[in-house]
Design an enzyme around this catalytic site. Structure first.
Site, short mmCIF file in Angstrom:
data_model
loop_
_atom_site.label_atom_id
_atom_site.label_comp_id
_atom_site.label_asym_id
_atom_site.label_seq_id
_atom_site.Cartn_x
_atom_site.Cartn_y
_atom_site.Cartn_z
N TYR A 149 -58.43 -23.67 2.77
CA TYR A 149 -58.42 -22.94 1.51
C TYR A 149 -57.86 -21.53 1.67
CZ TYR A 149 -62.41 -20.31 3.29
OH TYR A 149 -63.22 -19.51 4.04
N PHE A 159 -58.55 -12.38 0.20
CA PHE A 159 -59.76 -11.90 0.85
C PHE A 159 -60.28 -12.87 1.90
CE2 PHE A 159 -61.20 -14.07 -3.00
CZ PHE A 159 -62.16 -14.93 -2.50
N ASP A 160 -59.79 -14.10 1.89
CA ASP A 160 -60.22 -15.08 2.89
C ASP A 160 -59.22 -16.23 2.91
OD1 ASP A 160 -61.72 -16.27 4.84
OD2 ASP A 160 -63.30 -17.00 3.51
N ILE A 177 -71.25 -20.69 -3.06
CA ILE A 177 -71.31 -20.18 -4.43
C ILE A 177 -71.23 -21.33 -5.43
CG2 ILE A 177 -70.40 -17.90 -3.87
CD1 ILE A 177 -67.65 -18.85 -4.85
N TYR A 203 -69.89 -14.21 -6.62
CA TYR A 203 -70.80 -13.29 -5.95
C TYR A 203 -71.42 -12.27 -6.90
CZ TYR A 203 -68.75 -15.31 -1.78
OH TYR A 203 -68.33 -16.20 -0.82
N PHE A 220 -59.25 -19.80 -5.92
CA PHE A 220 -59.21 -20.55 -4.68
C PHE A 220 -58.20 -21.70 -4.78
CE2 PHE A 220 -63.52 -18.79 -4.50
CZ PHE A 220 -63.57 -18.30 -3.21
#
Length: 239
Positions: A149, A159-160, A177, A203, A220
């Protein structure tokens, strides 16, 4: 008061560092370059704390002036405990104001986004687009999934990313989440899905890092590599 104490500890450390420079005598063995570097580092630390605490609209000229006065032995006009109450009260107001602003921004974005081809919206407000449906095997909330992902903010900031780390990730769907728990049940094994996760399914008001601020709407792109069914795992353990 916990957040203020953390912020105050950082400010206190900064004032101690500030007292080493400015009108204070030059310390032996300390160069101007080192002082400049530490001063910049303290600024980064303070800036990050203020950002993460949602303290917006501050008059930094007053902040700087007061820090210098207190660091150099001047008497503050208010007691430290009173300062804590003032900061906490303002932080709560800021959090409410920022939350409302983000809600408005998010609502506008999602209203436009769901007009795009292939984008669907669930009852919870999660938006998604099936890029590849995969096979007939679907995950349940109790199952473990293996995925690749990439997570971004609405402005495209990554961010990831498991792609960047060069390896897939496995996790139980009931420990992530809400947007992920729901979203990964909408596509089959081997499929790919894009998720637009409202902050109440992500979040929420928490700032997770400098790259992942509070009230973030998350995007995502997810490849569902494999589904490990919880029932099958229990059966295998019995054998």
């Amino acid at each position: 008061m916990k957040v203020f104490k953390f912020l105050a500890a950082g400010v206190l450390a900064g004032m101690m560092l500030a007292s080493c420079g400015g009108s204070q005598p030059q310390l032996e063995g300390v160069t101007k370059g080192q002082i400049d570097s530490v001063s910049y580092a303290v600024g980064v630390t303070f800036g990050s704390m203020i950002k993460n605490a949602n303290l917006v609209g501050l008059d930094y000229s007053i902040v700087t002036k007061t820090m210098k006065e207190v660091a150099n032995g001047g008497k503050a006009k208010i007691h430290e405990q009173e300062a804590g109450y003032i900061v906490n009260d303002y932080m709560q107001k800021c959090q409410i104001a920022v939350g409302r602003m983000k809600e408005k921004e998010e609502a506008e974005f999602l209203a436009n986004n769901k007009k795009n081809e292939g984008v669907e919206e669930s009852a919870s407000g999660l938006q998604y687009r099936i890029e590849n449906p995969g096979n007939e095997l679907r995950a349940a909330a109790v199952d473990t999934v293996e995925v690749n992902y990439k997570g971004t903010l609405l402005d495209g900031t990554v961010f990831d990313s498991s792609y960047d780390r060069g390896e897939t990730v496995k996790f139980p769907l009931d420990r992530v989440i809400a947007g992920w728990t729901e979203g990964m049940q909408l596509v089959g094994e081997g499929g790919k899905i894009t998720l637009w996760v409202p902050f109440n399914l992500g979040y929420g008001p928490r700032a997770m890092s400098e790259d992942l601020p509070a009230y973030s709407t998350l995007v995502f792109e997810v490849e569902l590599v494999k589904i490990n069914k919880a029932v099958e795992e229990k059966d295998n353990k019995k054998k």
